[in-house]
Every structure is written in structure tokens, then in C-alpha cells.
Design a protein around this motif. Structure first.
Motif, PDB file in Angstrom:
ATOM      1  N   TYR A 133      92.182  60.882  69.270  1.00 46.80           N
ATOM      2  CA  TYR A 133      93.055  59.767  69.041  1.00 46.80           C
ATOM      3  C   TYR A 133      94.193  59.576  68.049  1.00 46.80           C
ATOM      4  CZ  TYR A 133      90.692  56.092  67.041  1.00 46.80           C
ATOM      5  OH  TYR A 133      90.194  55.918  66.276  1.00 46.80           O
ATOM      6  N   LYS A 134      93.339  59.958  67.052  1.00 45.89           N
ATOM      7  CA  LYS A 134      94.257  60.367  66.189  1.00 45.89           C
ATOM      8  C   LYS A 134      95.183  61.130  66.053  1.00 45.89           C
ATOM      9  CE  LYS A 134      90.200  58.619  63.668  1.00 45.89           C
ATOM     10  NZ  LYS A 134      88.784  58.637  63.375  1.00 45.89           N
ATOM     11  N   TYR A 135      95.577  62.708  66.070  1.00 54.04           N
ATOM     12  CA  TYR A 135      96.431  63.358  66.548  1.00 54.04           C
ATOM     13  C   TYR A 135      96.560  63.408  67.155  1.00 54.04           C
ATOM     14  CZ  TYR A 135      98.058  67.729  66.456  1.00 54.04           C
ATOM     15  OH  TYR A 135      98.958  69.269  66.158  1.00 54.04           O
ATOM     16  N   TYR A 136      97.091  62.531  68.637  1.00 56.66           N
ATOM     17  CA  TYR A 136      98.171  61.743  69.325  1.00 56.66           C
ATOM     18  C   TYR A 136      98.333  61.181  68.611  1.00 56.66           C
ATOM     19  CZ  TYR A 136      96.092  64.038  73.354  1.00 56.66           C
ATOM     20  OH  TYR A 136      95.670  65.194  74.785  1.00 56.66           O
ATOM     21  N   GLU A 137      98.400  60.432  67.840  1.00 58.19           N
ATOM     22  CA  GLU A 137      99.253  58.997  66.853  1.00 58.19           C
ATOM     23  C   GLU A 137      99.796  59.675  65.960  1.00 58.19           C
ATOM     24  OE1 GLU A 137      96.267  55.354  68.350  1.00 58.19           O
ATOM     25  OE2 GLU A 137      96.789  55.902  66.666  1.00 58.19           O
ATOM     26  N   LYS A 138      98.980  60.276  65.394  1.00 59.31           N
ATOM     27  CA  LYS A 138     100.206  61.251  64.430  1.00 59.31           C
ATOM     28  C   LYS A 138     100.828  61.733  64.498  1.00 59.31           C
ATOM     29  CE  LYS A 138      99.819  61.818  59.975  1.00 59.31           C
ATOM     30  NZ  LYS A 138      99.825  60.194  58.350  1.00 59.31           N
ATOM     31  N   TYR A 139     101.251  61.952  65.609  1.00 53.44           N
ATOM     32  CA  TYR A 139     102.214  63.044  66.089  1.00 53.44           C
ATOM     33  C   TYR A 139     103.071  62.433  67.305  1.00 53.44           C
ATOM     34  CZ  TYR A 139     100.028  66.084  62.847  1.00 53.44           C
ATOM     35  OH  TYR A 139      99.930  66.689  61.095  1.00 53.44           O
ATOM     36  N   GLY A 140     102.985  61.284  67.235  1.00 50.61           N
ATOM     37  CA  GLY A 140     103.462  60.429  68.809  1.00 50.61           C
ATOM     38  C   GLY A 140     103.455  62.058  70.118  1.00 50.61           C
ATOM     39  N   MET A 141     102.390  62.043  70.072  1.00 47.15           N
ATOM     40  CA  MET A 141     101.812  62.458  71.533  1.00 47.15           C
ATOM     41  C   MET A 141     101.570  61.281  72.505  1.00 47.15           C
ATOM     42  SD  MET A 141     100.205  65.660  69.986  1.00 47.15           S
ATOM     43  CE  MET A 141      99.624  66.200  71.536  1.00 47.15           C
ATOM     44  N   LYS A 142     102.526  60.803  73.252  1.00 45.02           N
ATOM     45  CA  LYS A 142     101.695  59.313  74.429  1.00 45.02           C
ATOM     46  C   LYS A 142     101.425  60.018  75.182  1.00 45.02           C
ATOM     47  CE  LYS A 142     103.964  56.292  77.183  1.00 45.02           C
ATOM     48  NZ  LYS A 142     105.019  55.602  77.793  1.00 45.02           N
ATOM     49  N   PRO A 143      99.252  60.379  75.613  1.00 45.27           N
ATOM     50  CA  PRO A 143      98.768  60.447  76.615  1.00 45.27           C
ATOM     51  C   PRO A 143      99.090  60.082  77.085  1.00 45.27           C
ATOM     52  CG  PRO A 143      97.906  59.080  75.037  1.00 45.27           C
ATOM     53  CD  PRO A 143      99.507  59.454  74.173  1.00 45.27           C
ATOM     54  N   LEU A 144      98.455  60.435  78.711  1.00 43.82           N
ATOM     55  CA  LEU A 144      98.495  59.768  80.064  1.00 43.82           C
ATOM     56  C   LEU A 144      97.759  58.464  80.231  1.00 43.82           C
ATOM     57  CD1 LEU A 144      98.797  60.382  82.984  1.00 43.82           C
ATOM     58  CD2 LEU A 144      96.912  61.703  83.253  1.00 43.82           C
ATOM     59  N   PHE A 145      96.600  58.184  78.973  1.00 41.65           N
ATOM     60  CA  PHE A 145      95.543  57.445  79.111  1.00 41.65           C
ATOM     61  C   PHE A 145      95.070  57.747  77.919  1.00 41.65           C
ATOM     62  CE2 PHE A 145      95.333  57.340  84.105  1.00 41.65           C
ATOM     63  CZ  PHE A 145      96.215  56.693  84.446  1.00 41.65           C
ATOM     64  N   PRO A 146      94.847  56.328  77.019  1.00 37.48           N
ATOM     65  CA  PRO A 146      94.725  57.012  75.777  1.00 37.48           C
ATOM     66  C   PRO A 146      93.089  56.465  75.382  1.00 37.48           C
ATOM     67  CG  PRO A 146      95.789  54.757  75.694  1.00 37.48           C
ATOM     68  CD  PRO A 146      96.001  55.611  77.230  1.00 37.48           C
ATOM     69  N   PHE A 147      92.654  56.750  74.301  1.00 36.64           N
ATOM     70  CA  PHE A 147      91.593  56.023  73.758  1.00 36.64           C
ATOM     71  C   PHE A 147      90.938  54.483  74.009  1.00 36.64           C
ATOM     72  CE2 PHE A 147      88.935  55.129  69.824  1.00 36.64           C
ATOM     73  CZ  PHE A 147      87.562  55.218  70.386  1.00 36.64           C
ATOM     74  N   GLY A 148      90.049  54.139  74.130  1.00 36.81           N
ATOM     75  CA  GLY A 148      90.247  52.662  74.447  1.00 36.81           C
ATOM     76  C   GLY A 148      90.917  52.212  75.286  1.00 36.81           C
ATOM     77  N   TYR A 149      91.781  52.901  76.408  1.00 36.60           N
ATOM     78  CA  TYR A 149      91.478  52.413  77.413  1.00 36.60           C
ATOM     79  C   TYR A 149      91.020  52.475  78.645  1.00 36.60           C
ATOM     80  CZ  TYR A 149      94.765  51.946  82.014  1.00 36.60           C
ATOM     81  OH  TYR A 149      95.772  51.388  83.040  1.00 36.60           O
ATOM     82  N   GLY A 150      90.708  50.837  79.393  1.00 35.93           N
ATOM     83  CA  GLY A 150      90.387  50.468  80.722  1.00 35.93           C
ATOM     84  C   GLY A 150      90.460  49.332  80.829  1.00 35.93           C
ATOM     85  N   LEU A 151      91.214  49.796  82.286  1.00 40.79           N
ATOM     86  CA  LEU A 151      91.798  47.976  83.315  1.00 40.79           C
ATOM     87  C   LEU A 151      89.746  47.599  83.741  1.00 40.79           C
ATOM     88  CD1 LEU A 151      94.606  49.699  85.200  1.00 40.79           C
ATOM     89  CD2 LEU A 151      94.173  48.216  83.116  1.00 40.79           C
ATOM     90  N   SER A 152      90.301  46.349  84.545  1.00 36.74           N
ATOM     91  CA  SER A 152      89.271  45.549  84.468  1.00 36.74           C
ATOM     92  C   SER A 152      89.621  44.900  86.190  1.00 36.74           C
ATOM     93  CB  SER A 152      89.237  44.834  84.192  1.00 36.74           C
ATOM     94  OG  SER A 152      87.637  43.077  84.051  1.00 36.74           O
ATOM     95  N   HIS A 153      88.460  44.458  86.765  1.00 40.86           N
ATOM     96  CA  HIS A 153      89.198  43.931  88.679  1.00 40.86           C
ATOM     97  C   HIS A 153      89.814  42.274  88.102  1.00 40.86           C
ATOM     98  CE1 HIS A 153      86.461  47.283  90.987  1.00 40.86           C
ATOM     99  NE2 HIS A 153      87.906  47.705  90.799  1.00 40.86           N
ATOM    100  N   ALA A 154      89.281  41.516  86.844  1.00 39.96           N
ATOM    101  CA  ALA A 154      89.047  40.656  86.269  1.00 39.96           C
ATOM    102  C   ALA A 154      90.684  40.729  85.742  1.00 39.96           C
ATOM    103  CB  ALA A 154      88.176  40.031  85.439  1.00 39.96           C
ATOM    104  N   THR A 155      91.270  39.331  85.309  1.00 36.57           N
ATOM    105  CA  THR A 155      92.070  39.645  84.475  1.00 36.57           C
ATOM    106  C   THR A 155      91.937  38.810  83.391  1.00 36.57           C
ATOM    107  OG1 THR A 155      93.782  38.253  86.588  1.00 36.57           O
ATOM    108  CG2 THR A 155      94.234  38.267  83.973  1.00 36.57           C
TER     109      THR A 155
END
Length: 783
Positions: A639-661
Motif C-alpha cells: 500500500y505504501k507504493y500505491y500511495e506514494k505514486y498515486g495508484m488507486k487500487p480496487l480495494f486499499p489496504f485496511g478496507y473492509g465493510l460490515s453488515h452493521a453501520t
């Protein structure tokens, strides 16, 4: 001891955990002065495999035998492990990194160790904590840390749990075991700062918890500051002696991986460094690394071995063992606590129940659920009273030392390590787990033509294994296994597939246009998802979830537990290259010819050259190669490479949804310039709104960034680095600690100690503290 705040230590010489064990080892050697010579049979010290164990170090009249078994995801489905009835195939070690649940990591380690004790193995060859540098690496799923060394903290809790049952833990593979391509002879070229800050740091928590053993990896290493020397990792005095022992404080037994080398070559002169390792381990061949007839050396090798044995508890002594007391889990749900043991009233009720009882079924299911990442959510899930169609293939384990062969002992035609899918037994359990609460589930090969499903769950998988290459590379990024007949017919699962997963989804969507279409992928690491994510209503993913996946699946889809995982790696998207072609994103060898998309077998073409970001062209530097891999990206991993060079991934490091709000809001902090020496705290409010009866969580993620007043110093510096995290299950106010180590985070090869970035640069700068992507504090760093 509570684990409320997660901060990975990065200081120097944390060996105090071994002090009591060292005193016991000294006393033992005083009482048994002949042990070193007796233990080193025929001048050899170590062990080989036999018909029962993957390794056995023979004892003496004064010392027990030391029996070893794989592996990082529970007792391996081989030798004595294959014969053990009701052996637990735990979720892949990488799921600990997705779950971010240190209390559970402790109990998985503790309960999992019972299988090793049951077959007489005193050493568990795990956990694994290597960093996911190469997205296609065949063993990423075996490693807890993902793209971030801070997640290696969880490995310390696994170690603590394993050793609480007097089984020796083995942190592996030390170090930079980041590819299977030519793993026995590849040379890693790396600078010492990158090595300490991004790779070795992941091991510090295991050392701090007193791991009895460390296993060194097959690869060679050439440290740029010592460029004249190329050494196999097991023979590197710089890395596996000075840094591991003198700096990081390890005092136990260092063992080779099986049939390894200890050669070091300096200016063309090669030597065997038998003083670096304690135990030579071989597979299918006799030991041959002679221990010199030197009393001081032999005494030291014996002493380090005894320290590891006493610290872990496999050798009993009075007050010799490292502290392995259970964590405070009173903040967890009651169900989770009941699968563990301790004063645990702060956890959700279901979790309390699992912890109190040390229930392996429930613990395995909880880890699988808490380590599942919800990529896309649908209001139709969770569901009740539905007709469900199950299609495709779920893979429960990968291959190699982490292959625990789910339900192998129940399969009529069991062939050892071939049942990565769990076979028909696993399919039947998945069907049964969802045929509750008024719902009825069918597999695609049995659903009556007259039945129209409300929900279609389409499983897809990747196969990954140690030592298994395709097209001279570690593996494909495609999801290429989705044929339910493989598991139904107990077909050997240890192979890559040829399934077109998006096409399979499209076919089922066309056949059942009114159904809710759900994707569930069980994978070995980063994978292609952009080609199917818009074809489904909901999407879930995880590393291989183990034999209790059926229970976890039911928990999540029927509303008992929300998926709780956060990505420990980056999921790539497609990007246009300078040549106008479309490529799958990669932080290693960006725009590599093997990444051209569309493609059914997308992987890195070898040699994989580094992309020159400044020159917008391919360089001549081999980042991922057969003979040499140069770590020129430095700290910019994942993720540090993606962020350094402005690459927008499909889903980033640390991403995760929930069935809750859920929501996390910063409410205050104490971070100022004095935090560099005194640390600081961050306060947050967490809101979790879940349907009645559902256990749902949120993970607070705190990052630290740094900017120098001389921008040239920041050329290879990450935008931000995860420094602490905390998982919670209830709305409320929480405080997270950032210790001084978080700011003294830069390794000085000259001083051989941790310093601030401004101290290394000798130029002032500014620290930033971030809640996720949002800056919540900034303060000066003065050199």
C-alpha cells in the motif's frame, strides 16, 4: 494482561523475557557439563525427518528428544498429523492479519498446540510473519503480517498461546522469504534500514514474547552496507546473529529450514558459519554440518537451545518459562469469551463462551468470520428462510507446510495433502449449516430443476503453495478454481485451475436473474476482482478459512456475526500503461508484460524489472528474479507504493465493510513534539449500529507519516505507515497509545539504533498522526 492498545515495539535488545530461562540453562549446564558434547552426536547438532515427525533432534541420557511438526495453520496433514483423528485444520495464518484480533490469536495458538502435544511433538513450526512484498508469492497466505510489519504484533500473541501449553513456537521464515521462485538460491539485495524497518520489525513481538525458536529461510542476503558479503540467511553473521540476537534480543534456538546452507562468502572467500545456527535440520538426507570441537562454541549452542526450551516450557523448570498468561478478554462478546478462558466479560457473549470452553470448532469459525473481508454489501444479506444455491469451489487450505488437509482423516480415499477443499465432507457441512432457520440449501449438482433459488453463492479460489511455480513465477493473480465437482469427487486440490470465474458468475446470473448473487473467494493473497465485482450483489473474501468455514459461513450470512476483516494487502485494479495497454496494478515491477489484461493467467514475467517512476520507463534493475531480487523499492511495500505514486487500487489496504453501520471519529489527542520521547494518546468515539443479535466490530487504525523540510529526504519515504490498531465490538469512547517507539521509527546503520527521521536526516521535519486517511495531529521533529 490486557491487549487494549496495539503498538509494535521497535526498540533495541528486548531480550529480558529470556533472562529467567538463561539462568536455568546456565544451572543445567553447570549440573550437566558433558551435555554439549553428548548432545552433538558425531559432531552434528540437529535433526531429520522420520516416519512420525518432520524433524527429530535426538536426546541423550541427560536430555529429552525434541520432536517437530509443521505448521503455521495447525498440525500438518502428514506423518503423525495425518493419523490424528479430529485434528483441527485452522484458518490460514494470514487470516490473523485480516482479523486484527490479538486475544483470539492467543487462544488459536493455545488450543492449536494441543494437537501437537497429542502426537508427541514438542515444537510447532509456526507462526509465519514474512511481509507480502511480492503479490503473487506462493506463501503469502502463511504469513500473518500482510503488507505491514505492525500486523506482525499478532504473531506474538500466537507465540504466547502456543507456549502456554508448553509447546515451543517457531517464528519463521527469518527473513525476507518473499518468493518461491528459486527459493533455495535466490539472493536478496537490500539496505539495512529497509530490512530493519519493514521486514525484521515483524518478528520483534514474537521475540518479546519469548519464542523458543526461530527458523531461518532458504534465501541468501546481500546487505548493501556490507556489500562484500553474500550469505545464506542461516549463515549470515550480520542478519542472523548480530541483528537477531544483539539488537532484537533473541536468545533461543535458531534452526535452518530443511536441508539449508550456512555458507557465507566475503570477497570471494567462502566459509561455513556453524556458530550462527543451533540446529541443522534436514529432509531425506543425513546431517553434514560438523560442529567444530570448540568447547566455547558447543557450550553456547547448547545454552541457546536450552534457553529456547525453558522459555517455551517444553523443558520444565522452576520459574524458567516466559510469561504466557491469558489476555484480558472481558471486552469481547460473550460467545467469543465462552470459547476461551479468563476474566472476559468485556467481549461479546458468544465470543466469551468460545474462549472459556476452548472450543476449537467455535474458535476456528470465529477467526474465519472475523477474518473475512466484506468487499461489497447487499441489503438482502443477512437472510432468513431462503432457498440457497451453492456453486463453485471453496479452498480451505493452501499447499506445503501450511497444508492441514481439512477433514483428511474422514475421507475414504485420503491421499495426504491433496484435500485443500475439504472434499465432500466440507461441502455437506456448508450445505447443512445454511439449511437452518427455514432456509434450504443445495449444491449446483443436486438442485431440482423445479427449484428457483433466492440466493446464489458462488465460490472461487486460488491455489498457492511453497515451491510450486507456474511459467517460472510464483502464481497467478486470477481466481481460477470454481468447479464444485473437485471437492465433491475428492479430486486432488493441489493444483492451479482453469476456471473463468467472471464467466461462471455471468452464467448463473443469467440463469437466476431474480436471485441475490454472492461472490465468496478463498485465496492465497492479492487477486484480480475488478472483473467480477460489478457482476455480483455482495462479495466476501479471505485467505483459506480452515475446516470450520461452514460454521463461519452460517454465522455471517444468517446474521449472527458480521464479517470483521480488514485487508492486510492491497487488491489491484486495472491501469493504463504508457504504451496504452491495460495492466493489473502491482507494487513490484509495475507495467510488467505479464500483467497485461485481459489475460487468463496473469502473473509477473521473469525477470521482473523495477519501474522507473521518475523516468516513466522500465529500469534495468531486477526486483523479482531467479538469481537476484533487488529491494530497490525500499519502504514502499504494498500500500505504501500505491500511495506514494498515486495508484488507486480496487480495494486499499485496511478496507473492509460490515453488515452493521459503523463510524470512527477522533475526539482528541495528546500528540506534541514531546511525544518523540514521551509518547502520546489518541481518543476516538466508535459507533456500531447492528441488527439485534448480531456481533459486529470496527477496527480503529492509526497511521503516522513524516515530511522532511528537505523534500529530497522523502523520495523513498512512505506517505503513512500503520502504527497501531484496536478492534472493538461496542459503541463507546476509546483511547489508543502511541509509544515513543512509534516516532523513533527509523533505523540508523551507523549508530545501530532506532532514531527519529529527523535524527537520521539531520534535518527538521513534521510528524503527522492520522486516523485512517485523516490527519488529526501534526508536530515538529527537531534533529
Amino acid at each position: 494482561m490486557g491487549f487494549a492498545t496495539v503498538t509494535l515495539l521497535v526498540g533495541v535488545a528486548y531480550g529480558g523475557v529470556y533472562d529467567a530461562a538463561e539462568q536455568c540453562a546456565n544451572a543445567y549446564l553447570t549440573a550437566h557439563p558433558g551435555l554439549p558434547d553428548q548432545w552433538m552426536h558425531n559432531d552434528l547438532f540437529g535433526g531429520i525427518n522420520d516416519n512420525t515427525y518432520v524433524g527429530q533432534i535426538f536426546g541423550t541420557n541427560e536430555m529429552m528428544d525434541v520432536n517437530m511438526m509443521d505448521g503455521p495453520s495447525g498440525l500438518r496433514d502428514i506423518l503423525s498429523g495425518q493419523a490424528l483423528a479430529n485434528r483441527t485444520a485452522w484458518p490460514a495464518a494470514g487470516i490473523h492479519g485480516l482479523a486484527g484480533f490479538p486475544e483470539l490469536s492467543y487462544y488459536i495458538g493455545r488450543v492449536g498446540a494441543k494437537d501437537f502435544a497429542a502426537v508427541g511433538a514438542g515444537v510447532q513450526l509456526g507462526p509465519g510473519v514474512c511481509i507480502h512484498r511480492v503479490p503473487i508469492n506462493g506463501r503469502n497466505w502463511e504469513y500473518i503480517s500482510g503488507e505491514e510489519a505492525t500486523l506482525g504484533y499478532l504473531g506474538g500473541h500466537v507465540v504466547r498461546g502456543i507456549q502456554s501449553n508448553n509447546i515451543m513456537a517457531t517464528a519463521k521464515h527469518w527473513a525476507m522469504n518473499n518468493q518461491e521462485l528459486n527459493r533455495l538460491d535466490n539472493t536478496v539485495v537490500i539496505d539495512e534500514g529497509t530490512m530493519m524497518e519493514s521486514y525484521l520489525r515483524a518478528y520483534q513481538s514474537q521475540i518479546d514474547e519469548g519464542t523458543g525458536a526461530v527458523m531461518c529461510s532458504y534465501n541468501k542476503v546481500q546487505v548493501r552496507e556490507h556489500n562484500e558479503t553474500i550469505a545464506w540467511m542461516c549463515g549470515s553473521k550480520e542478519v542472523s546473529q548480530h541483528l537477531l540476537r544483539d539488537v532484537m534480543g533473541f536468545k533461543g534456538a535458531l534452526m535452518t529450514d530443511w536441508t539449508n546452507s550456512i555458507t557465507s562468502t566475503t570477497n570471494g572467500v567462502s566459509v561455513q558459519n556453524r556458530d550462527v545456527i543451533e540446529w541443522e535440520m534436514n529432509w531425506g538426507k543425513p546431517l553434514d554440518m560438523k560442529v567444530p570441537n570448540n568447547a566455547t562454541l558447543r557450550n553456547q549452542l547448547a545454552k541457546n537451545s536450552l534457553i529456547g526450551m525453558y522459555a517455551s516450557g517444553i523443558l520444565a523448570g522452576s520459574n524458567c518459562k516466559a510469561n504466557t498468561s491469558a489476555p484480558d478478554i472481558t471486552h469481547l462478546p460473550q460467545m467469543y469469551q465462552a470459547a476461551m478462558k479468563s476474566d472476559i466479560t468485556h467481549l461479546p457473549q458468544m465470543y466469551q463462551a468460545a474462549m472459556k470452553s476452548e472450543n476449537s470448532t467455535l474458535l476456528g469459525a470465529i477467526l474465519a468470520a472475523e477474518g473475512t473481508v466484506l468487499l461489497k454489501k447487499s441489503s438482502a444479506i443477512p437472510f432468513t428462510a431462503k432457498t440457497i444455491l451453492l456453486a463453485g469451489e471453496a479452498m480451505l487450505s493452501g499447499g506445503g507446510s501450511g497444508d492441514n488437509g481439512a477433514f483428511g482423516y474422514e475421507q475414504k480415499d485420503h491421499q495426504g495433502e491433496g484435500l485443500n477443499t475439504g472434499g465432500l465432507v466440507a461441502q455437506q457441512l456448508m450445505k447443512a449449516s445454511l439449511s437452518t432457520g427455514g432456509s434450504t440449501a443445495y449444491w449446483d449438482y443436486e438442485i431440482p430443476a423445479s427449484v428457483t433459488p433466492d440466493v446464489v453463492i458462488i465460490f472461487g479460489a486460488q491455489y498457492r503453495s511453497e515451491g510450486y511455480l507456474v511459467n517460472n513465477a510464483d502464481g497467478y493473480l486470477n481466481v481460477d478454481r470454481c468447479d464444485s465437482s473437485h471437492a465433491r469427487n475428492n479430486v486432488n486440490g493441489a493444483t492451479y485451475g482453469d476456471c473463468n470465474y467472471p464467466q461462471t458468475i455471468q452464467q448463473l446470473r443469467a440463469k437466476y436473474p431474480k436471485a441475490t448473487i454472492v461472490s465468496y473467494t478463498t485465496v492465497g493473497g492479492a487477486h484480480i476482482a475488478h472483473d467480477y465485482i460489478n457482476l455480483v450483489d455482495a462479495a466476501y473474501t479471505s485467505f483459506y478459512p480452515g475446516q470450520h468455514f461452514a460454521t463461519a459461513l452460517s454465522m455471517m450470512l444468517t446474521g449472527a456475526v458480521s464479517p470483521g476483516g480488514k485487508l492486510s494487502y492491497t487488491m489491484p485494479d486495472v491501469e493504463k500503461g504508457p504504451d496504452g495497454k491495460s495492466y493489473i496494478q502491482s507494487p513490484i515491477s509495475r507495467f510488467n508484460p505479464g500483467l497485461v489484461y485481459p489475460g487468463s493467467k496473469v502473473t509477473l514475467q521473469v525477470p521482473a524489472y523495477a519501474w522507473d517512476e521518475a523516468g516513466n520507463k522500465v529500469s534495468s534493475i531486477v526486483q523479482y528474479g531467479h538469481d537476484v531480487s533487488e529491494y530497490v523499492e525500499g519502504q514502499l511495500i504494498g500500500y505504501k507504493y500505491y500511495e506514494k505514486y498515486g495508484m488507486k487500487p480496487l480495494f486499499p489496504f485496511g478496507y473492509g465493510l460490515s453488515h452493521a453501520t459503523t463510524a470512527v471519529k477522533a475526539t482528541g489527542n495528546t500528540c506534541t513534539s514531546s511525544s518523540v520521547t514521551g509518547g502520546c494518546t489518541v481518543s476516538v468515539d466508535v459507533t456500531i449500529s447492528a441488527p439485534a443479535g448480531m456481533i459486529a466490530s470496527e477496527v480503529v487504525q492509526i497511521y503516522v507519516g513524516y515530511t522532511s523540510s528537505n523534500t529530497g529526504n522523502d523520495a523513498m519515504r512512505p506517505v503513512r505507515t500503520l502504527r497501531t490498531f484496536r478492534k472493538v465490538w461496542a459503541s463507546g469512547s476509546y483511547t489508543l497509545e502511541l509509544r515513543p517507539d512509534v516516532f523513533q521509527n527509523t533505523w540508523s546503520p551507523t549508530l545501530q539504533q532506532w532514531v527519529t527521521p529527523c535524527g537520521l536526516d539531520k534535518t527538521p521535519g513534521t510528524f503527522r498522526v492520522l486516523l485512517g486517511n485523516d490527519v488529526i495531529a501534526s508536530f515538529a521533529c527537531s534533529n
